[in-house]
Design a protein around this motif. Sequence first.
Motif, mmCIF file in Angstrom:
data_model
loop_
_atom_site.group_PDB
_atom_site.id
_atom_site.type_symbol
_atom_site.label_atom_id
_atom_site.label_comp_id
_atom_site.label_asym_id
_atom_site.label_seq_id
_atom_site.Cartn_x
_atom_site.Cartn_y
_atom_site.Cartn_z
ATOM 1 N N GLU A 58 41.315 69.719 79.584
ATOM 2 C CA GLU A 58 42.475 69.157 78.895
ATOM 3 C C GLU A 58 43.463 70.285 78.608
ATOM 4 O O GLU A 58 43.071 71.366 78.194
ATOM 5 C CB GLU A 58 42.077 68.494 77.567
ATOM 6 N N ASN A 117 48.396 65.431 77.241
ATOM 7 C CA ASN A 117 48.690 64.483 76.161
ATOM 8 C C ASN A 117 50.079 63.884 76.365
ATOM 9 O O ASN A 117 51.014 64.570 76.756
ATOM 10 C CB ASN A 117 48.606 65.197 74.816
ATOM 11 N N GLU A 149 46.555 61.227 78.597
ATOM 12 C CA GLU A 149 45.853 60.848 77.367
ATOM 13 C C GLU A 149 46.807 60.185 76.385
ATOM 14 O O GLU A 149 47.828 60.744 76.012
ATOM 15 C CB GLU A 149 45.216 62.082 76.707
ATOM 16 N N ASP A 179 42.561 58.409 74.005
ATOM 17 C CA ASP A 179 42.194 59.519 73.129
ATOM 18 C C ASP A 179 41.813 59.010 71.744
ATOM 19 O O ASP A 179 42.279 57.956 71.321
ATOM 20 C CB ASP A 179 43.410 60.456 73.016
ATOM 21 N N GLU A 236 34.242 64.116 72.535
ATOM 22 C CA GLU A 236 35.114 65.221 72.146
ATOM 23 C C GLU A 236 34.612 65.867 70.859
ATOM 24 O O GLU A 236 34.108 65.192 69.979
ATOM 25 C CB GLU A 236 36.530 64.674 71.938
HETATM 26 CA CA CA Z 1 44.044 64.742 73.709
#
Ligand code: CA
Length: 275
Positions: A58, A117, A149, A179, A236
């Motif tokens: 990420e 993101n 995301e 997310d 996560e």
């Molecule tokens: Ca994220």
Amino acid sequence: IKDSILTNVAFYDSKIRKQENEVREMEDEMEDALLNGEFVVYLQPKHNISTGAIIGAESLVRWNHPQKGLILPNKFIPLFENNGFIVKLDEYVWDETCKLMRKWMDKGGREIPVSVNVSRMHIYDSELCSKLLNITKKYNVRNELLELELTESIFIENTSVLFEIMNQIMNQGFRFSLDDFGTGYSSLSILKDVPISEIKLDREFFNEPGSRTDSKIIIKHIIEMSNALGITVVAEGVETKKISEELLEMGCSIAQGFYFSKPMPAKEFEKLLFH
Ligand code: CA
Ligand code: C2E
Ligand code: CA
Ligand code: CA
């Protein structure tokens, strides 16, 4: 008593003034900072829990401020979401990310999917799809490798417009990841309505001491359901071996968290990739 109240008021007053100054400073500096390359992309690997192999990453932005040093996103993202600058910053991060993916393919022939993101401001942008296509074309990166995301909180309003935009983007091959899954109230209904490729289980699930057993039952069923629907589950914020083993037992095979790796500069990530 009166004195101490006044001291307190003065204290809060100066605290608020300091925060206001910080905000004003950041707003004055942000445009130049972007041009000067002060925003840098860090990468946090996603690991296969059983083998430890890196299967993705990420992109997470940091502000490498010449005087203040490295600033974490929680200091500036909320501000940039308010003043709209997040739109430019996100596009910069997507561009840098595709540039890196190109580099890794040229260097080692490795195609590593990376997620970026996408802020709530972007998702109602009718240009979003063409912006994404321009970037992947520029670096000749397959659209399938760029994962977008979205936090589930954006699904609260205007969902039909949102689904339309998402479908358009998905038809071009881009993948969506949900997310902070499980922190909102809309989670399950989103899965029914949108062809999501991946969900990211929020670390709140693992770090909540009070309702450990309840959380576990919920996680277990989310994982089972996602597996049945063909949706990838990424855990996560995994910080311990114990939690990663528990996740594996529950059928979740991918983790992103400090136990495996912290977010790191691209150079360090490349060392891990090409060791
Ligand atoms: Ca994220
Ligand atoms: P997020 O998207 O939920 O990203 C995951 C955050 O969890 C990252 O914080 C990461 O460093 C942290 N994290 C990962 N593993 C662990 C762990 O094991 N333990 C703990 N305690 N934390 C872990 P980071 O990098 O500070 O980013 C914070 C948030 O800022 C992100 O949360 C995301 O919402 C936002 N953000 C970061 N980069 C961007 C960006 O380029 N664009 C936008 N729109 N938002 C961004
Ligand atoms: Ca998250
Ligand atoms: Ca989060």
